[in-house]
Scaffold this active site. Structure first.
Site, PDB file in Angstrom:
ATOM      1  N   ASP A 155      -8.060   3.237  -0.207  1.00  0.00           N
ATOM      2  CA  ASP A 155      -6.776   3.024   0.140  1.00  0.00           C
ATOM      3  C   ASP A 155      -6.808   1.805   0.926  1.00  0.00           C
ATOM      4  O   ASP A 155      -7.269   1.800   2.169  1.00  0.00           O
ATOM      5  CB  ASP A 155      -5.882   4.009   0.820  1.00  0.00           C
ATOM      6  CG  ASP A 155      -4.576   3.759   1.211  1.00  0.00           C
ATOM      7  OD1 ASP A 155      -4.226   2.833   0.897  1.00  0.00           O
ATOM      8  OD2 ASP A 155      -3.870   4.670   1.753  1.00  0.00           O
TER       9      ASP A 155
ATOM     10  N   CYS B 123      -0.626   0.593   7.221  1.00  0.00           N
ATOM     11  CA  CYS B 123      -0.973  -0.218   5.854  1.00  0.00           C
ATOM     12  C   CYS B 123       0.174  -0.394   4.897  1.00  0.00           C
ATOM     13  O   CYS B 123       0.000  -1.231   3.895  1.00  0.00           O
ATOM     14  CB  CYS B 123      -2.334   0.397   5.359  1.00  0.00           C
ATOM     15  SG  CYS B 123      -1.684   2.270   4.788  1.00  0.00           S
TER      16      CYS B 123
END
Length: 412
Positions: A190, A224
């Protein structure tokens, strides 16, 4: 351990995290600097992650597969089971020091694996407490090993032949380095992103402003899937800009233990200083500072920019900071081109009341949450429409953004 004991461990751990949620939240505040409100939400999410992992452990049995699709095999069957990989290396960042660790440990334990966990050096305490909680819940001590250290330790773990999978959440450059070092292993990553949100000229501007302010400055922008670039139809650009800046200026920056604080400190003073330097560089290159860019130790005020040159680092790269860039567009095609002008993104969003503006056929009322996966992973969220869209049209929309579609529909 069999799946039933693993499920029991995870369920008991989830219960313990819920029962001690305030203690976990205070620890998150003390080491990561999240506001207490945000930390409480993270603790609740971590408990939910463990509970979901427990449920998956009970379903992790395998399947029987009929072979009757081939003539002569009508009475034949095959079957498979899901077996543990072995040792999984898990590397987590500082920004969600509890829940992202739960995301690594929960599924790995549910699958019967052992884990070498390397949390961020900035936030090891939440990880250690969660590991201790799992052991208290009945997990054998040898199943999870928590290690500290820098990049050298991480590289040694990733490159070890005994490690069968690497699960990493962090920056793009580090992800590339892991891929080069890991060898023949399963990889789950990720990585970072530079998220665009598109605001069409018929959007509910109050809703869009409220959501974009939250998406941009949650966790001091150290997120993020945070909002970094907001692309606004030129017809409503000034109205959106003025409302967004006004709402941003209302945010309270300061002590993360204060329940009235909206934006706490960044992870280190050096990180905050580096962010200000990038913004100063962009301003020197011609960007217009609309608000923010004030520094006090690790505290950095929410910052809004416009007219940022396409070559500026703050526009091309992931900021991972409370910094937002506003950009006007003249057509939906122009917006898509601007959205795709950077190399990668974890998140994208569109605000509109009518999909007709996107050139798609539509008819009556849903809130649509979508996930689009292209090069890297793109998640499209908070897409607000007042009209119905068929699956065919959703797939067409996903293809415009260069990905595949995952969606959840709820009525407005």
């Amino acid at each position: 351990m069999s799946s039933s004991p693993e499920a029991g461990v995870l369920e008991r751990a989830a219960h313990l995290v819920r029962r001690r949620a305030e203690s976990f939240a205070q620890l998150i505040v003390s080491e990561a600097g999240k506001t207490i409100t945000q930390a409480r939400k993270e603790a609740a999410r971590a408990a939910n992650t463990l509970a979901l992992s427990a449920a998956e452990a009970r379903r992790n049995a395998g399947e029987v597969v009929p072979f009757d699709a081939y003539e002569g095999s009508e009475r034949r069957q095959g079957w498979f089971t899901r077996e543990p990989l072995g040792i999984i290396a898990a590397i987590t960042p500082f920004n969600d020091p509890l829940n992202l660790v739960a995301h690594k440990l929960g599924p790995a334990i549910a699958g019967g694996n052992a884990v070498i966990l390397k949390p961020s050096a900035h936030t090891p305490l939440s990880a250690l407490r969660l590991a201790d909680t799992l052991i208290e819940a009945g997990l054998p001590k040898e199943v999870v090993t928590v290690v500290g250290g820098g990049a050298d330790i991480g590289a040694a773990i990733v490159g070890a032949p005994e490690v069968r999978m690497v699960s990493f959440t962090g920056g793009f450059a580090t992800g590339e380095a892991i891929a080069r070092t890991a060898g023949l292993k399963k990889l789950a990553m990720d990585l970072g992103g530079n998220a665009p949100v598109i605001v069409m000229d018929d959007a509910d501007l109050d809703e869009a402003v409220t959501s974009c302010v939250s998406g941009a400055f949650w966790a001091a922008g150290q997120n993020c899937i945070g909002t970094q670039r907001i692309l606004i139809a030129r017809q409503v650009y000034e109205a959106f800009r003025d409302a967004f800046v006004a709402r941003t200026k209302l945010l309270r920056v300061g002590d993360p233990t204060d329940e009235h604080t909206d934006v706490g400190p960044m992870i280190t003073p050096e990180t905050a200083q580096a962010t200000r330097a990038k913004v100063d560089e962009a301003v020197a290159e011609g960007a217009v500072l609309l608000c923010g860019n004030q520094l006090n130790g690790s505290l950095y005020t929410p910052t809004v920019l416009e007219n940022v040159p396409a070559t500026s680092a703050i526009r091309r790269e992931e900021a991972f900071a409370p910094v937002v860039i506003l950009q006007p567009f003249d057509s939906f095609d122009d917006a898509i081109e601007q959205a795709n002008a950077i190399d990668y993104s974890l998140h994208a969003g569109v605000y509109a009341l009518s999909l007709a503006l996107l050139g798609l056929d539509v008819s009556v009322g849903y809130t649509i949450w979508t996930g689009v996966g292209g090069v890297g992973t793109v998640i499209m969220s908070a897409v607000l429409f007042k009209e119905r869209i068929t699956l065919t049209r959703l797939l067409a929309f996903a293809s415009i953004l260069g990905g595949v579609l995952i969606l959840r529909l709820t009525s407005v």
